[in-house]
Design an enzyme around this catalytic site. Structure first.
Site, PDB file in Angstrom:
ATOM      1  N   SER A  83       0.814  -1.222   0.000  1.00 55.03           N
ATOM      2  CA  SER A  83       0.000   0.000   0.000  1.00 55.03           C
ATOM      3  C   SER A  83       0.842   1.264   0.000  1.00 55.03           C
ATOM      4  CB  SER A  83      -0.875   0.039   1.265  1.00 55.03           C
ATOM      5  OG  SER A  83      -1.697  -1.079   1.356  1.00 55.03           O
TER       6      SER A  83
ATOM      7  N   HIS B 146      -7.135   0.102   6.504  1.00 57.71           N
ATOM      8  CA  HIS B 146      -6.723  -1.289   6.740  1.00 57.71           C
ATOM      9  C   HIS B 146      -6.684  -1.622   8.224  1.00 57.71           C
ATOM     10  CE1 HIS B 146      -6.084  -2.252   2.579  1.00 57.71           C
ATOM     11  NE2 HIS B 146      -5.266  -1.232   2.389  1.00 57.71           N
TER      12      HIS B 146
END
Lengths: 431, 431, 431, 431
Positions: free
Chosen positions: D294, D362
Site C-alpha cells: 500500500s 486497513h
C-alpha cells in the site's frame, strides 16, 4: 433481462424450406442439385428443401428415397473401374484416386445435407427410419447404413461430445426425455426422477453433441453408497435415507441408457463410464470404488435351453410369484448360482465373446466381474430376464487397459474375490 | 453478466498426457497402439499421450511423424489388392469392401486422435505444421494432406458451425485474436478495433466451431452506409460521423479474414456472407443492398507483365508517392481503368476462371461486379497491389444461384449498371 | 446448453455459520454484536451466525426473537427525546436528526443481517414466520412488520426485479415451484403444467429478484386466443386445438399468483401485467387486446348475506350439483346476473373501494370491467366462490392512467360495452 | 461461448421516455405526479420521463432540481409537528408515526424513480452531479445527500453484491472501464492490463450490482508471490518471470480502486478484501498469507508540515530526481523511516484515528501494520506522496475481529515483527 428462448434455437434461413410437391422424383432432383455446382452456391437452401421434402414424405416415399440412395448414389462405376485399373498398374500412385473413386457419392450427399439448419438431428432420425426398412428387407440397404455409420462415427467423435451433469435444475424438456429414454429401470413419474437426481447421494451424467442441443445421446445414473450395492430395490426406494456425498465410498453405476436409435452402433458407453469415474474421483476424493449394478439380461433365455431333467423340474417354479419363499428355495438358489457362474464365464457367442451382452460390454471395457447378487432385482423384468440376480462389474481405472488386453487377446474374464469365493463355495458344496 | 471461466475450459482427464520421451519411435508405437484393440479401451489416454509427444517433438521429429503417416499408414496393401480383385469379379458386391480397404489407415488414426481433450485445435495446428514441410518437399505429403482435408471437411461442416456476432462486449482474448487475424485492413490498436465494433453502424460476425471455443474460423467486418461505399478511407476514419443503424441502406462487407492456416481449403466465406446478409436483412429491414468493398490484389502484378512501350512509361509513376496528383493523372486514370476492366473480365487462370482471386471468390458465389472505385484505398498495400482501386461486388440474395450457375457453366461475369457505364465511357473515349 | 450448477449457488464464507447453542439470549447478544463496532469488522460472519441460530430456533424461541425486535430494538428513547426537543426549537435544522433518531434500530439490524450469503431469502421467510405470531397476538408486532415492509419495499423495488419467461425449458426445480405456488387454477401434474407452458398459444412470465435465484415472486399465465375468452374450461382442456401465436388477437391473463407469503403487501401484480402486455405487444404486433379472465371470489359470501325471501329460495339450489341444468335455471341466471352487477359496481368496503378483491385490484390498476361470463368456471372452487361466473377486465395500455385516476379520485368504475349491454338487458327485463 | 448482447440490455418500455420540454417546473410537476396516486398506476412511465428530463437538463436546471429536492420534498411539516406532539404525550404509541412522518418525502421519490428501466445507474450518476453542487455550496444539500446515502446503503447492501473475477476473457467494455477506473497504479495500455489479468500469478476481483451490469463498483488486483512483496516495480514489470499459481505463498493486494463517485461513502472495500482472501484460500490452499502493498498517500504532506531546521534541510532533496543515489542518502533514509513510523502510529485526525487514510482503512478492517518498504514505489506519484515508501498491511482472517476491536475501542495499532524490528533498530541507532 435475459429471457429464455422459446422455440427455434437455430435461426431459420430466409431462403429455403418452402413447401414443394413431395414424391421421390423431386427428392431425386434435389439430390442431384445438391451434388452439382448449384449445391456450391445454394447448398444450404437445397439441403433445407430436401430435408423438408423428406419430412413430408410418406413411408413409401421414404423407402423410394432409400432405394435411390442405395442404387443411384454409390460410387461412379466408370470412375471406379478406371481407378481400379490404374491401381493395378501403379498401386502406390493410384491409392488416393482409388480411395476417392470408391467412396459412395451418397457420403458427400449426406455431408451436404448436414449443412442445413438442424440437419444433424434429422439425419439421425433418418437413419432410425432406415432401420425400419432394413428389418423388412434384410441386406437391401446395408451399404447405405454403412455410410451413415461412417459419417456418424466421424461427427459423433468423442472429441465433439460434451459431458454434462443432469440435475433437478436441468430444463424440464430435457428431463422429460430422460424419463422417456431410461431403458433399464423404468422411471415412473417426476417424483421418481427427482429421487434419482436431487438427493446428495445421486448423480446423473450424459453426453451431448453441440448440434443436438438438449438431446442426450447416452446417460448414466449413479448412486453413492457406503458399500458395494447388492440390490436395486434399496437404491430406488423412495423413502430411503440419504447419504452425504462426502460420505460415499462407492460410486454405483446402476443404469446406463442409449437415447438415439439412429446412432445405434456408435459406441459412447465406455467413454462415458470412464469420464464419469474420473470426474467423480476428482470432485469426491473419498470415493474408493467404481462399480456397476447390472442385470444379466440373457440369463433366463439361455437357462431354459440349457437345463433339462431334474434341474428343469427344480427351476420350474421360477415363473411363479415369490418362488424364493418356497421350501426348496435353497436348492433353487444353489442351482441358479451354479448356472449363472457358468453363463457368465463360459457361455460364448459365435465370435467367442461372452454371450451376455452386458457382460460383453463391461468386460470388453476392462471391468472385472466382482460379485453375483441374490434377489437383487425383484421387478418383473428383473425376474423374467435375470431370475432376480444382478452383477457388480468393478472398474479399476488403473487396470482397465490391462484387463481389456487380456480379455480381447486371450479371452480372459477378470473376476474379483467375491466371485472367486462364490465359485469356491459352489465347488465345495458340489463335492 | 456471466463471465467465461479462466483456464482449462475442457476438463483434463486424470489419465494421459504425462511426459514421455519424445522421438519418432515412441510416436509410432503410440500410433499403432491407438489403432489396435488397446485403443478401444484406452483410446483417449493414448491419443492424449500422442498429442503430448507431438507437442514436445522437434521440427525434425515432426517431419519424421509426417513421413510415418505418409508411408506406414496408408491403406493396407494386401487388403486393398484383395478388394480390387474381388471388385473386378463382382463389382456391385465388392463396392463397400473396396471403399473400406482403400481408405488410408491414417484417417482412422486422426479420428481416434481427435478423441482426446482439446484435440481438434491441435490437429488443425498439426496441419499448419504439415504445410511447412509440404513447401520444402512438394508432393511428398499430398496424400496426408488430402486425408486432413477429407476429415476437416466433415468436421467443419457448415451444420456444425455457429455464427456469432463479435462486439465490444466480447471477451478481450477473442478480440485480441481478431486484431491478430485481420488480413485485409490492418487493425492498428484497440481504439481502431473499437471503432470497427462498437458504433451503431458497424458489425462483425464470425463462424466458430464448438470444439474451438473462442477461436474464430473466419470473420467479416460490415459497415452500414447510406450509399454504396466508394473508398475504404471514409469507412476506417476515426473521426467519422456515425449513422444510426436503422438509417443504413447498404451493408458493406469491407473485410473478410480466414483465421486458421490449418483449415486452408475448407471454404467458409460464402456461407458466412450469405448468412450475415440474411440475418442483417431480418434485423434491419430497411437495408436494400449487400455489397463488398474489395481489393483487386493481383492487378498490379498482372499489369506489370501486361504493359509495355508508351503505356509502361505512362504508368511508371505508380511506384511514386502521390502519383494521382501529377499533371498526367487523367491519362494514368484512363489507362488504369481500361486495364482493370480487362483484368477483371478477361484475365483467366489455367482453369478458365478469373485470374484475380477476390473476383473469382465473389463471382463464384453468385455476386455481380458492380463498380470500380478510383483512389479507393490509398494505403501502401492498396497502392502496391491494386493501384488504389477497389471493387464493389453486389450480392442479390434472390439471384445468387442463377448468377452462380451462369458463371460456373458458361463463364458469364455478371456486371452491374455502373460497371457497364464505365465500359461504355471508356469505349466512347477510345473512339 | 448451459446447466445451472447443482448446490450452493452462493459461495459459503469460510467463517461463520458454525453451530452455537440456540436460545433467545445468544440471538440477542448476536444482535447487539451486529449493531456494534464488531459488526463493521465481522458483520458478515455475525449475520450468518445469527441467521443460523434463527434457523435452529424453536417456534417459541423465534417468538422470543420477535419480542426482542419489538421491545429492545426500537428507536433509542433518549436520542429520540433529545431530537424531538431539538426539533421543537429548531424544526428545519433538526429534521435530519429527527429522521435518524426515529428510525427503529431493528432496521439497521435487518440491513446488516442481509449481508450474509443467502440472507434475503431467509429474511423473507422470517417475515412469513412473523405473520404466524401476529395472528396469535394481534397488534403485538405491527411495528416490527412495518420495518420489514419498509425495507422490502426498497429491496424489492421494481427497478431491481427481472421479468423472465417461464417455459418448458426452464429448470425443473423452478417449475416444481410454479406447480406449488399456482393459487387460482390448481395445476394437477406435470402434464397439466406442460399444457400451460409449451403450446404456441400459451405464455407464462414471472418476476425474479437477483438475490432469490430460481424463486419466482409472482407469475402470470397467459393464453393467446382469437376472441375474448368466456370460460376457463376451454383454456385448460388438455385436448384443445392449439393456435399459432401469430394468429392470436387477444392475450388473456387467466391466472396470476403471488409466490412469497413473506412479501405480502409488497405489490408486484400491476407492474407485471403492464410489462407483460407491453412485451407481448412488441413481440406479437397482431395482438389487439389484453384482458383477464378473473374469478369473483367474494361473490357467493356476499350473496348469502344479501338475499332473503323468494330470492333466497330461488338461489338455494346453488349448492347442488349441476344446478344450471334445472328447469328454473333461467330464473336463477337472471337473479345471479342482477346480483353480480350490483356486487361488482355497488358493494364497497370500509374505504369505499370495491368489496371484491379482484375487482379492486384490476380497477385500481386502470382496467375496465368488460364482461360477465356465465358458467365460466364450473370447478368446485369456481362454483363455491363465484357461482361459476367469471369477469373479463380489459387493460387498454393507453388509458390505464386516466381510468386509474377516475377510479382513485372519484370512485368511477369503468365498464365496457358488453357490461353496459348486460345492465341494459337486465333493466329491460326488470320493467 | 455466450456473448453479451449488443445495445439496450434492459428493454425499453413502450410507454414513457418521450421528449418533453426541459426546465425545473416540468421536473417539479413530474415529481409531484410520481408521489401522487397517478404514480401508482403509471409510476414506471413517470419515473422514466423524469429521468429523461433530468438527462436533458442543463447544469443550472439540475441545480434547480436539487434545490427542489432540498426545499420542497423534506418531511411534511404539519404531519411531522403533529407526530412530534403525539410522541410527547404517548411516546411508545407514536414511535412508528414519528418515524414515518420524519422521513423526507424525497426518499419515497427516489425509490419510485428507481422503478424505471436502468434507473439505478442514473441515480448513482445523479448523486455524483450533486457532489459538484455541494462543493460550490457547502451545507446546502447535505440533507439530500444523506437521503441518497440512506437509500444506497440499503440498495448496495453486501447481500446484493456479486463478486466476480475479472480476467482476460472478460468483455472488452468492462476491461476498458477497469483501465479507466484504476486509481492507484495507472494502467498504461491493454498490454499492461493483460499483464495484470492473464498470467497465472495474477488475479483481479470486483463487486458488481445486478442493476449495474458490466459496471464494477470496486476492484482489487492481486499478485501471488513467494515472499511478501517489498516493491511495486517488481510486480508491474512487463518482463518479469511468472509463478505457477500453485507455487504462490502470499497473496498481495497491490491495488484497490473504487469505481463509482456516486457511491462515495458506501463502503465496499473491507467486504471485498475479506471475500477475496477467503475465496483464494479455498482455491489455493497453499497460500499462507494475505497482505497489501500500500501507498502512504498523506506522508509527504504531513512531513512538510512536521519538519524544520536541519531535518528540513536534510530532506529538501526529496523533490529532486534520484535523490536516493545521493551521498547523504543513508541519513535521508534514517530520517524518513523515523518519521514514517511516527506518522503511521502517532499522527491522528480529529477523531483520534490514524491520519493516513490508507492506514485508517486497513487498520480499521483488522489488519496489522507489518512492514515499511524502502524505495518501494519510485513512480512520480509514489515519490510525491509517499517518498517512495510503501507499507504491507497483513490480514490474518482468524484475527481481524480481535484486532478491529482493539483498534476501534482502544486505538491499538497492531504491528508485525518486521515493523517492531524497524522501530527497535531506529531506537538503537537513536541512542
Amino acid at each position: 433481462l435475459a429471457f429464455l428462448k422459446r422455440r427455434a434455437p437455430f435461426a431459420q434461413l430466409a431462403i429455403g424450406g418452402a413447401a414443394k410437391p413431395a414424391g421421390v422424383a423431386p427428392m431425386e432432383s434435389l439430390c442431384r442439385a445438391l451434388l452439382s455446382g448449384r449445391g456450391e452456391a445454394s447448398g444450404v437452401a437445397i439441403a433445407a428443401d430436401l430435408l423438408a421434402a423428406y419430412d413430408r414424405a410418406s413411408d413409401e416415399e421414404r423407402h423410394g428415397f432409400f432405394v435411390l440412395l442405395a442404387d443411384a448414389f454409390g460410387p461412379d462405376a466408370e470412375d471406379l473401374a478406371r481407378a481400379v485399373e490404374h491401381y493395378r498398374s501403379h498401386p502406390r500412385e493410384a491409392e488416393a484416386e482409388l480411395a476417392r473413386a470408391s467412396e459412395p457419392r451418397r457420403q458427400e450427399l449426406l455431408r451436404r445435407l448436414n449443412s442445413a439448419p438442424g440437419a444433424t438431428a434429422r439425419l439421425v432420425a433418418m437413419r432410425a427410419d432406415l432401420h425400419g426398412h432394413m428389418k423388412r428387407e434384410p441386406g437391401r440397404f446395408d451399404a447405405v447404413d454403412a455410410d451413415f455409420v461412417h459419417l456418424f462415427s466421424s461427427w459423433f467423435n468423442r472429441g465433439f461430445l460434451r459431458m454434462e451433469e443432469i440435475t433437478w435444475d436441468s430444463p424440464a424438456r430435457l428431463l422429460e426425455r430422460v424419463i422417456r429414454y431410461e431403458a433399464v429401470h423404468h422411471i415412473r413419474d417426476w417424483a421418481d426422477l427427482r429421487g434419482r437426481l436431487d438427493p446428495d447421494d445421486r448423480r446423473c451424467f450424459a453426453f451431448f453433441h453441440p448440434s443436438l442441443p438438449g438431446e442426450p445421446l447416452i446417460f448414466v445414473e449413479v448412486a453413492l453408497t457406503q458399500a458395494l450395492a447388492d440390490n436395486i430395490q434399496a437404491i430406488l426406494r423412495p423413502e430411503r435415507p440419504v447419504l452425504r456425498a462426502d460420505d460415499g465410498a462407492v460410486a454405483v453405476f446402476y443404469s446406463i441408457s442409449n437415447c438415439q436409435p439412429g446412432l445405434r452402433g456408435i459406441s459412447f458407453g465406455h467413454f462415458l463410464i470412464k469420464q464419469v469415474a474420473a470426474d467423480l474421483q476428482r470432485s469426491l476424493p473419498h470415493l474408493r470404488r467404481f462399480s456397476t449394478l447390472s442385470p444379466i439380461p440373457g440369463f433366463r433365455a439361455w437357462l431354459r435351453a440349457a437345463v433339462d431333467g431334474d434341474e428343469a423340474a427344480l427351476l420350474a417354479p421360477l415363473d411363479q410369484p415369490l418362488w424364493w419363499e418356497r421350501a426348496d428355495a435353497p436348492a433353487i438358489r444353489q442351482a441358479l448360482l451354479r448356472r449363472v457362474v457358468a453363463y457368465l464365464t463360459e457361455a460364448k457367442d459365435a465370435h467367442g465373446r461372452p454371450l451376455d451382452p452386458v457382460a460383453r460390454f463391461h468386460l470388453g471395457n476392462g471391468a472385472r466381474l466382482e460379485r453375483v447378487n441374490w434377489l437383487a432385482d425383484t421387478s418383473s423384468t428383473g425376474l423374467e430376464q435375470s431370475a432376480g440376480l444382478m452383477v457388480n462389474y468393478v472398474y479399476n481405472l488403473r487396470r482397465v487397459e490391462e484387463l481389456h488386453e487380456a480379455f480381447a487377446h486371450d479371452g480372459v474374464v477378470a473376476v474379483g474375490l467375491p466371485f472367486r469365493q462364490l465359485v469356491k463355495a459352489l465347488e465345495d458344496k458340489g463335492r
